[in-house]
Design a protein around this motif. Sequence first.
Motif, PDB file in Angstrom:
ATOM      1  N   MET A  17       0.931  -0.976   0.076  1.00 14.48           N
ATOM      2  CA  MET A  17      -0.026   0.192  -0.187  1.00 14.48           C
ATOM      3  C   MET A  17       1.017   1.215   0.035  1.00 14.48           C
ATOM      4  SD  MET A  17      -2.465  -1.124   2.891  1.00 14.48           S
ATOM      5  CE  MET A  17      -3.649   0.093   2.816  1.00 14.48           C
ATOM      6  N   TYR A  18       1.501   1.369  -1.034  1.00 15.83           N
ATOM      7  CA  TYR A  18       2.572   2.533  -1.180  1.00 15.83           C
ATOM      8  C   TYR A  18       1.722   3.752  -1.037  1.00 15.83           C
ATOM      9  CZ  TYR A  18       6.000  -1.135  -2.041  1.00 15.83           C
ATOM     10  OH  TYR A  18       6.729  -2.337  -2.236  1.00 15.83           O
ATOM     11  N   LYS A  19       2.583   4.978  -0.484  1.00 12.26           N
ATOM     12  CA  LYS A  19       1.737   6.082  -0.129  1.00 12.26           C
ATOM     13  C   LYS A  19       1.566   6.924  -1.607  1.00 12.26           C
ATOM     14  CE  LYS A  19       5.961   8.791   1.190  1.00 12.26           C
ATOM     15  NZ  LYS A  19       6.810   7.713   0.855  1.00 12.26           N
ATOM     16  N   GLU A  20       2.533   6.441  -2.389  1.00 11.22           N
ATOM     17  CA  GLU A  20       2.510   7.312  -3.635  1.00 11.22           C
ATOM     18  C   GLU A  20       1.280   6.750  -4.494  1.00 11.22           C
ATOM     19  OE1 GLU A  20       5.043   5.747  -2.409  1.00 11.22           O
ATOM     20  OE2 GLU A  20       6.521   7.413  -2.086  1.00 11.22           O
ATOM     21  N   ASP A  21       0.776   5.645  -4.557  1.00  8.39           N
ATOM     22  CA  ASP A  21      -0.306   5.247  -5.376  1.00  8.39           C
ATOM     23  C   ASP A  21      -1.301   4.347  -4.706  1.00  8.39           C
ATOM     24  OD1 ASP A  21       0.801   2.888  -4.981  1.00  8.39           O
ATOM     25  OD2 ASP A  21       1.552   2.509  -6.845  1.00  8.39           O
ATOM     26  N   HIS A  22      -1.457   4.310  -3.438  1.00  6.28           N
ATOM     27  CA  HIS A  22      -2.499   3.613  -2.852  1.00  6.28           C
ATOM     28  C   HIS A  22      -3.346   4.477  -2.044  1.00  6.28           C
ATOM     29  CE1 HIS A  22      -4.386  -0.192  -1.515  1.00  6.28           C
ATOM     30  NE2 HIS A  22      -5.072   0.475  -0.750  1.00  6.28           N
ATOM     31  N   ASP A  23      -4.418   4.915  -2.738  1.00  5.90           N
ATOM     32  CA  ASP A  23      -5.428   5.855  -2.069  1.00  5.90           C
ATOM     33  C   ASP A  23      -6.450   5.304  -1.425  1.00  5.90           C
ATOM     34  OD1 ASP A  23      -7.521   7.831  -1.384  1.00  5.90           O
ATOM     35  OD2 ASP A  23      -6.978   8.989  -3.026  1.00  5.90           O
ATOM     36  N   LEU A  24      -6.228   5.135  -0.195  1.00  3.27           N
ATOM     37  CA  LEU A  24      -7.265   4.245   0.670  1.00  3.27           C
ATOM     38  C   LEU A  24      -8.897   4.628   0.502  1.00  3.27           C
ATOM     39  CD1 LEU A  24      -4.530   4.211   2.142  1.00  3.27           C
ATOM     40  CD2 LEU A  24      -5.760   2.990   4.308  1.00  3.27           C
ATOM     41  N   ALA A  25      -9.078   5.754   0.455  1.00  2.00           N
ATOM     42  CA  ALA A  25     -10.637   6.405   0.331  1.00  2.00           C
ATOM     43  C   ALA A  25     -11.166   6.022  -0.957  1.00  2.00           C
ATOM     44  CB  ALA A  25     -10.643   7.600   0.943  1.00  2.00           C
ATOM     45  N   LYS A  26     -10.247   6.070  -1.905  1.00  2.00           N
ATOM     46  CA  LYS A  26     -10.846   5.727  -3.324  1.00  2.00           C
ATOM     47  C   LYS A  26     -10.833   4.417  -3.717  1.00  2.00           C
ATOM     48  CE  LYS A  26      -9.951  10.198  -5.920  1.00  2.00           C
ATOM     49  NZ  LYS A  26      -8.804  10.803  -5.491  1.00  2.00           N
ATOM     50  N   LEU A  27      -9.887   3.686  -3.299  1.00  2.00           N
ATOM     51  CA  LEU A  27      -9.697   2.131  -3.525  1.00  2.00           C
ATOM     52  C   LEU A  27     -10.694   1.221  -2.517  1.00  2.00           C
ATOM     53  CD1 LEU A  27      -5.771   1.842  -4.004  1.00  2.00           C
ATOM     54  CD2 LEU A  27      -7.916   1.876  -5.784  1.00  2.00           C
ATOM     55  N   SER A  28     -11.221   1.659  -1.634  1.00  2.00           N
ATOM     56  CA  SER A  28     -12.204   1.013  -0.630  1.00  2.00           C
ATOM     57  C   SER A  28     -13.671   1.048  -0.993  1.00  2.00           C
ATOM     58  CB  SER A  28     -11.794   1.424   0.774  1.00  2.00           C
ATOM     59  OG  SER A  28     -10.435   1.190   1.419  1.00  2.00           O
ATOM     60  N   THR A  29     -14.113   0.001  -0.755  1.00  2.00           N
ATOM     61  CA  THR A  29     -15.740   0.046  -1.285  1.00  2.00           C
ATOM     62  C   THR A  29     -16.355  -0.051   0.147  1.00  2.00           C
ATOM     63  OG1 THR A  29     -15.622  -2.230  -1.905  1.00  2.00           O
ATOM     64  CG2 THR A  29     -15.482  -0.750  -3.550  1.00  2.00           C
ATOM     65  N   CYS A  30     -15.751  -0.339   1.144  1.00  2.00           N
ATOM     66  CA  CYS A  30     -16.381  -0.526   2.582  1.00  2.00           C
ATOM     67  C   CYS A  30     -15.467  -0.136   3.455  1.00  2.00           C
ATOM     68  CB  CYS A  30     -17.277  -1.724   2.886  1.00  2.00           C
ATOM     69  SG  CYS A  30     -16.361  -3.188   2.921  1.00  2.00           S
TER      70      CYS A  30
END
Length: 342
Positions: A58-71
Motif C-alpha cells: 500500500m505505497y503512499k505514492e499510489d494507494h489511495d485508501l479512500a478511493k480504492l475501498s468500497t467499505c
Amino acid sequence: MHWTSLATLAFVAPSNALIRFGCSQLVVDRLDPLVNPGMEPSPHLHQIIGGNSFNTSMYKEDHDLAKLSTCTSCQPSEDFSNYWTASLFFRARNGTYKRVPQKGNVGFEGQRGGMTVYYMQASLGDYQQKAKVKAFQPGFRMLIGSPTASTKPEADRYPQLTYTCLQDMNTRYPETKDFPSKPCPAGIMVNLRFPTCWNGVDLDSPDHISHMSYPANGTFESQGPCPASHPVRVAQVMYEVIFETKAFNKKTDWPAEGSQPFVWSFGDTTGFGNHGDYVFGWKDDSLQNILDEECYVQCKTMKTQSIEEMNKCSVSRKVNENVGDDDWIEAIPGQKTPMAQE
Ligand SMILES: *[C@@H]1O[C@H](CO)[C@@H](O)[C@H](O)[C@H]1NC(C)=O
Ligand SMILES: *[C@@H]1O[C@H](CO)[C@@H](O)[C@H](O)[C@H]1NC(C)=O
Ligand SMILES: *[C@@H]1O[C@H](CO)[C@@H](O)[C@H](O)[C@H]1NC(C)=O
C-alpha cells in the motif's frame, strides 16, 4: 508528496473534538504493508481493521485508501484508514496454541472482533478538547512500539503502550508495560497511544517512527510542547484492543511454574514488544471537519454506519494457514516451534 502547500488552507480552524468508535475485524492475516510491503507472508500475524483496500503493498505514492475501498469495518463510514496490531495467542500446558479472540468495547458489544479507535485533542478526561491539533494528510502512516523490545527499559522508550487487566469492562487502572500476571476476568485490554508531534514534512520515514515524536517535555495529556524538530501537534490516535480471555482464565490451564501463557504472534511472552500500525485513509477532509466541530464522542459531522454494516465489511485472508481459531496448533504462524524456542 509534501503537504506544505496545503497547510495554510487545511489548518486554519481551531478544532475541538474527541471521537471514539468501534471497528469490526477486517481480516486476520500475515501481511504488513507498512513494514514488509510485498511480503506474503510477512513475518508475523496481524489483526487488521478499517477500509477494504487493505493489501500486501500500500505505497503512499499510489494507494489511495479512500478511493480504492468500497467499505470500511469502522463505525465512521468515511474512515477507510487501516489500523492493525499483532495477534495474541494462549499457550496451553502441552505447548499448543490458540488465537485469543477480540471483542467490542462498551457500546459496541455486537461488533465482530476488531478494536476501539480514538482521535483526541487533549487528554481523554478533558471534555472541552480545546487544544489545537491538525488532521493527518493523505499518504500519512506511522507505527509505534518495537516487536524486538524485550525488557522494561526498551519498552519505556514508547511511554504509552500498556495493558489493562479488565476486572470488568470499565476497568481502566492500573496500566502495565508487560502482560498481566494473573487471569483477567473481563479480558486483557491493550492500549496504544501514538506520538503526537509531527515533523510537518514527511508522510513516512524509513523506520516509520522518526517523522513523529513525543512532546519535548511533559505529555500530550499535560499539553507538553512539541520539540522544534517536530513542531506540528497532531491528534492523538489511540487504540484499545480487548482480547477476550474468558476461555483461557482457568488457573489450572496456566503454566504450573508460573510463567506467562499469553504470547504475541511475534513470539513475545513479556508483552514489552507491544506495537501498532496506522495508515491514514479518511475520505477528503472528513477527519478535519470532525476535529473542527465542538463535540465529545457524539459528533454530528461524523457520518456513521450501523454495527451490522461494520460487520459486513471484511476481506479474505491471503496467506492460507491455520491461525488457531478452532484448533490447538503446534506453532504460531511464522514462528519457530515451541521446542526450538526453548
Ligand atoms: C491488491 O493488490 C493486487 C496486486 O496489485 C491487486 O490485483 C488486487 O486487486 C488488490 N486487492 C485489493 C482488495 O485492492
Ligand atoms: C493440548 O491442550 C489443549 C488445551 O488443554 C487440549 O484441548 C488439547 O487436546 C491438547 N492437545 C494434545 C495433543 O494433547
Ligand atoms: C517544557 O518546555 C517548555 C519550553 O521549553 C518550558 O517553557 C516549560 O517550562 C517546560 N515544562 C516542564 C514541565 O519542564
